[in-house]
Each structure stands twice: as structure tokens, then as C-alpha cells.
Motif scaffolding. Structure first.
Motif, PDB file in Angstrom:
ATOM      1  N   UNK A  15       0.821  -1.222   0.000  1.00 38.21           N
ATOM      2  CA  UNK A  15       0.000   0.000   0.000  1.00 38.21           C
ATOM      3  C   UNK A  15       0.849   1.263   0.000  1.00 38.21           C
ATOM      4  N   UNK A  16       2.125   1.145  -0.342  1.00 34.87           N
ATOM      5  CA  UNK A  16       3.035   2.286  -0.241  1.00 34.87           C
ATOM      6  C   UNK A  16       3.986   2.326  -1.427  1.00 34.87           C
ATOM      7  N   UNK A  17       4.147   3.508  -1.994  1.00 36.43           N
ATOM      8  CA  UNK A  17       5.146   3.752  -3.031  1.00 36.43           C
ATOM      9  C   UNK A  17       6.023   4.912  -2.557  1.00 36.43           C
ATOM     10  N   UNK A  18       7.331   4.696  -2.532  1.00 39.43           N
ATOM     11  CA  UNK A  18       8.270   5.732  -2.113  1.00 39.43           C
ATOM     12  C   UNK A  18       8.982   6.310  -3.327  1.00 39.43           C
ATOM     13  N   UNK A  19       9.065   7.649  -3.364  1.00 33.96           N
ATOM     14  CA  UNK A  19       9.822   8.353  -4.387  1.00 33.96           C
ATOM     15  C   UNK A  19      10.926   9.117  -3.674  1.00 33.96           C
ATOM     16  N   UNK A  20      12.174   8.857  -4.060  1.00 35.32           N
ATOM     17  CA  UNK A  20      13.316   9.462  -3.370  1.00 35.32           C
ATOM     18  C   UNK A  20      14.269  10.093  -4.388  1.00 35.32           C
ATOM     19  N   UNK A  21      15.067  11.083  -3.958  1.00 38.57           N
ATOM     20  CA  UNK A  21      16.076  11.645  -4.853  1.00 38.57           C
ATOM     21  C   UNK A  21      17.094  10.594  -5.256  1.00 38.57           C
ATOM     22  N   UNK A  22      17.666  10.761  -6.444  1.00 41.25           N
ATOM     23  CA  UNK A  22      18.633   9.789  -6.950  1.00 41.25           C
ATOM     24  C   UNK A  22      19.856  10.492  -7.504  1.00 41.25           C
ATOM     25  N   UNK A  23      20.964   9.745  -7.530  1.00 36.96           N
ATOM     26  CA  UNK A  23      22.188  10.242  -8.141  1.00 36.96           C
ATOM     27  C   UNK A  23      22.898  11.259  -7.278  1.00 36.96           C
ATOM     28  N   UNK A  24      24.116  11.648  -7.709  1.00 35.87           N
ATOM     29  CA  UNK A  24      24.897  12.627  -6.956  1.00 35.87           C
ATOM     30  C   UNK A  24      24.205  13.965  -6.866  1.00 35.87           C
ATOM     31  N   UNK A  25      23.469  14.318  -7.913  1.00 33.18           N
ATOM     32  CA  UNK A  25      22.766  15.598  -7.893  1.00 33.18           C
ATOM     33  C   UNK A  25      21.602  15.583  -6.912  1.00 33.18           C
ATOM     34  N   UNK A  26      21.127  14.387  -6.564  1.00 30.20           N
ATOM     35  CA  UNK A  26      20.061  14.280  -5.588  1.00 30.20           C
ATOM     36  C   UNK A  26      18.763  14.933  -6.020  1.00 30.20           C
ATOM     37  N   UNK A  27      18.269  14.574  -7.208  1.00 32.94           N
ATOM     38  CA  UNK A  27      17.015  15.155  -7.688  1.00 32.94           C
ATOM     39  C   UNK A  27      16.010  14.042  -7.957  1.00 32.94           C
ATOM     40  N   UNK A  28      14.734  14.414  -7.952  1.00 31.32           N
ATOM     41  CA  UNK A  28      13.664  13.500  -8.341  1.00 31.32           C
ATOM     42  C   UNK A  28      13.300  13.837  -9.778  1.00 31.32           C
ATOM     43  N   UNK A  29      13.567  12.898 -10.671  1.00 33.02           N
ATOM     44  CA  UNK A  29      13.443  13.177 -12.094  1.00 33.02           C
ATOM     45  C   UNK A  29      12.045  12.835 -12.603  1.00 33.02           C
ATOM     46  N   UNK A  30      11.781  13.293 -13.804  1.00 35.02           N
ATOM     47  CA  UNK A  30      10.454  13.105 -14.393  1.00 35.02           C
ATOM     48  C   UNK A  30      10.148  11.629 -14.621  1.00 35.02           C
ATOM     49  N   UNK A  31      11.163  10.813 -14.957  1.00 40.28           N
ATOM     50  CA  UNK A  31      10.859   9.407 -15.230  1.00 40.28           C
ATOM     51  C   UNK A  31      10.467   8.655 -13.962  1.00 40.28           C
TER      52      UNK A  31
END
Length: 337
Positions: free
Chosen positions: A78-94
Motif C-alpha cells: 500500500x506504499x510507493x516511495x519516491x526518493x532523490x537519486x544520483x549525486x545531484x540528488x534530484x527527483x526526475x520526471x521518469x
């Protein structure tokens, strides 16, 4: 009805539970407050309680074990987590549209928009947790915005951030803001004790943390401690080449070098604020370093040029400027002051 290992924020947790049980919880929430105080864990508790076999987030059943550990899965029933990724630490559109990880491999089978539209498990809601929501780039924020405006029935978004001012204003306006305050000192220290800390470090750990759990890992704490010592040395007249080592970012770190500068610059601002407190007759917040701060406060040092330089440097961090020249400029402002 509450996770026994989760410290603090009891009034907020009680209100959220009461509203959830009454069917009065908004589709989009913004959890805002200082870094490392447990906002994310409160969000997880809402989902954990529904999966818990006792419906209490007991922490002992098989359902609760899904939520254990630091390496939490990105998708639970019942849970979906979205977290920053990569060295830049951003949440991308994909990550919003397609649900792919940085290696372009499926991390969960559907993107956020499709996942949100699915029927939830029996007696559950669907929770979408966006961690460090200020890391949404403009494209991903705009895609997410369309779903936030009218979340599907029984689907709830929780955006967690310690920098709400950096979240797109149109997103903020569509979320109910839930403000979180720092933990009380004894609450934070109780968590620290469970992680192996002893009273030897309590004063400095508590002063640096300010009611947060940012420094539970010893290497993170020791680095912050060394950065305070470095700034005190520079404020006392030490040469940059001799004292600034702990302030410089780690070149092989998992976070962009510019972003690594945020902590030492914020620590400098805290030290300079303490100089003003001492001169006004108030005790310093960083009390374990009080004697050295008092000695500096007794001198002619003007904290304002250093404060202005540090704030200007913080504004420039997203531009990925070279770390050492930026820090040298701040240190020069301290010397000029």
C-alpha cells in the motif's frame, strides 16, 4: 495504535489517525519541519498501521517487518516511495511518469500516475511518499502536480521536506501543510541511546542535533563536530590552509560537492548567531563550545559580514560552484569582520 519505537509528534499522529478513521484526511499532505526529526517516519506509520496484523503498527508482526530497517523497499502493498537519486540528488520526471531507477531498470512495475489509480489492498489506502520533496525538478514537479490536484479515491500523497520554500508554489498550494517541530531533547536522546550512544557525547550530540536525529551515525556526527572546530579556529584567526580541511567536501562522496557545503555553512551561521546571543546576555545554543564562543564575543569581531557571506554562498549552492574558492570567500569575510 502507534508504532512503539517512534518517538515524539504524538499530537500530530493522533490527529492524523482520527481524521483517517473519520474519512477526513486530505488527498495531498505536506509534512514540513527541520531535517531529521521523524517526519518521514510519521508518514510511514500511516501505511504501516494498515498492513499491521493488529492494525496498530505494533512493530512485531510480519506486516510490520516489511517496514523495518533503513533499506526500505520502494514499493510495498500500500506504499510507493519516491526518493532523490544520483549525486545531484534530484527527483526526475521518469520517476514520476515511468518508475525507473538511475540505471534505467524497473524498480517498480508502474509509474506514480498509474500506481495511484489502482485499487488499494482490502481495508487499506494507497500512500505515495515523496521524500525530500524540494528535490523535485521543474519537469517532475509539473507532472506530479496534475495528479495532486485530484488524487484518485483512497490515494494519498505525502510530501516530506525540510525546505518547503524550495517546493514549487503550485504544489504547496494543493497540499495541506502539516508543520512539525523538533523533538524534545530527551526524546531525541532516547533514540540515540538505542543506537549505541553514551553520555560522554550527549552534550555535543544534543547541541548539534537541535532536537533532530541527523547525527545518529557516528561518522556524520564527528564530521560536524570537526567542522565546528574548524570555524572556531578560522574565527580566531587561523589560516584557511591550516584549519579548513573538515569544511571541504569529500570528492568521492555520494552527494554533490556543492550540496555537501550546506552543512558547514549552516553551522557557521549557528556559531555567528551564538556570538550575538552571548553579547546580548543569553546562553549560546551550542553550549559545549560556550567558552570559546565567549572569548570571541569579548573581542571586536562583527558577525554580520560572515553571516552575509554564508547566506550568499548558500544561495549559490545549486549552481555547483567550486567549493574551495567559495569557502575561502566566506573565510575572508570572517577575517575582514
Amino acid at each position: 495504535m502507534f508504532a512503539p519505537a517512534l518517538q515524539g509528534h504524538r499530537p500530530i499522529r493522533e490527529r492524523l489517525l482520527a481524521r483517517l478513521q473519520a474519512g477526513r484526511i486530505r488527498g495531498s499532505l505536506l509534512f514540513a519541519g527541520p531535517e531529521g526529526i521523524g517526519k518521514r517516519r510519521v508518514a510511514l506509520e500511516l501505511a504501516q498501521r494498515e498492513i499491521c496484523f493488529r492494525r496498530t503498527a505494533c512493530g512485531a508482526c510480519e506486516g510490520c517487518r516489511l517496514f523495518e530497517g533503513d533499506d526500505l523497499p520502494y514499493e510495498l502493498p500500500n506504499l510507493l516511495r519516491i526518493t532523490p537519486e544520483g549525486k545531484a540528488g534530484v527527483i526526475r520526471i521518469d520517476q514520476i511518469r515511468e518508475g525507473l531507477d538511475s540505471a534505467n531498470q524497473p524498480r517498480f512495475s508502474r509509474g506514480v500516475i498509474e500506481w495511484a489509480s489502482l485499487a488499494p489492498p482490502p481495508n487499506c489506502h494507497r500512500w505515495i511518499l515523496v521524500e525530500e520533496a524540494h528535490r523535485l525538478n521543474e519537469s517532475s514537479a509539473n507532472i506530479l502536480l496534475k495528479t495532486l490536484e485530484e488524487p484518485p479515491q483512497d490515494t494519498h500523497f505525502i510530501l516530506v521536506t525540510h525546505r518547503p520554500e524550495a517546493v514549487l508554489q503550485t504544489i504547496r498550494s494543493r497540499c495541506e501543510r502539516i508543520p512539525f517541530a523538533p523533538l524534545a531533547g530527551p526524546e531525541a536522546w532516547e533514540v540515540a541511546l538505542r543506537h549505541g550512544w553514551t553520555d560522554t557525547d550527549r552534550a555535543r550530540w544534543s547541541a548539534l542535533g537541535e532536537g533532530s536525529l541527523r547525527f545518529l551515525e557516528e561518522d556524520v556526527f564527528r564530521r560536524a563536530e570537526a567542522q565546528v572546530e574548524a570555524w572556531l579556529a578560522l574565527l580566531g584567526g587561523a589560516a584557511f590552509s591550516e584549519a579548513a580541511g573538515p569544511l571541504l567536501p569529500e570528492k568521492d562522496g555520494g552527494v554533490a560537492q556543492g550540496e555537501q557545503l550546506r552543512q558547514p555553512l549552516e553551522l557557521l551561521l549557528r556559531l555567528l548567531a551564538d556570538l550575538a546571543r552571548i553579547r546580548a546576555g543569553a546562553p549560546p545554543a551550542l553550549a559545549p563550545w560556550g567558552e570559546r564562543l565567549a572569548a570571541l564575543a569579548a573581542g571586536p569581531l562583527d558577525p554580520r559580514p560572515g553571516q552575509e557571506a554564508a547566506l550568499e554562498a548558500l544561495r549559490h549552492l545549486p549552481r555547483n560552484l567550486s567549493p574551495e574558492p567559495l569557502l575561502r570567500e566566506v573565510a575572508l569575510a570572517l577575517r575582514t569582520a
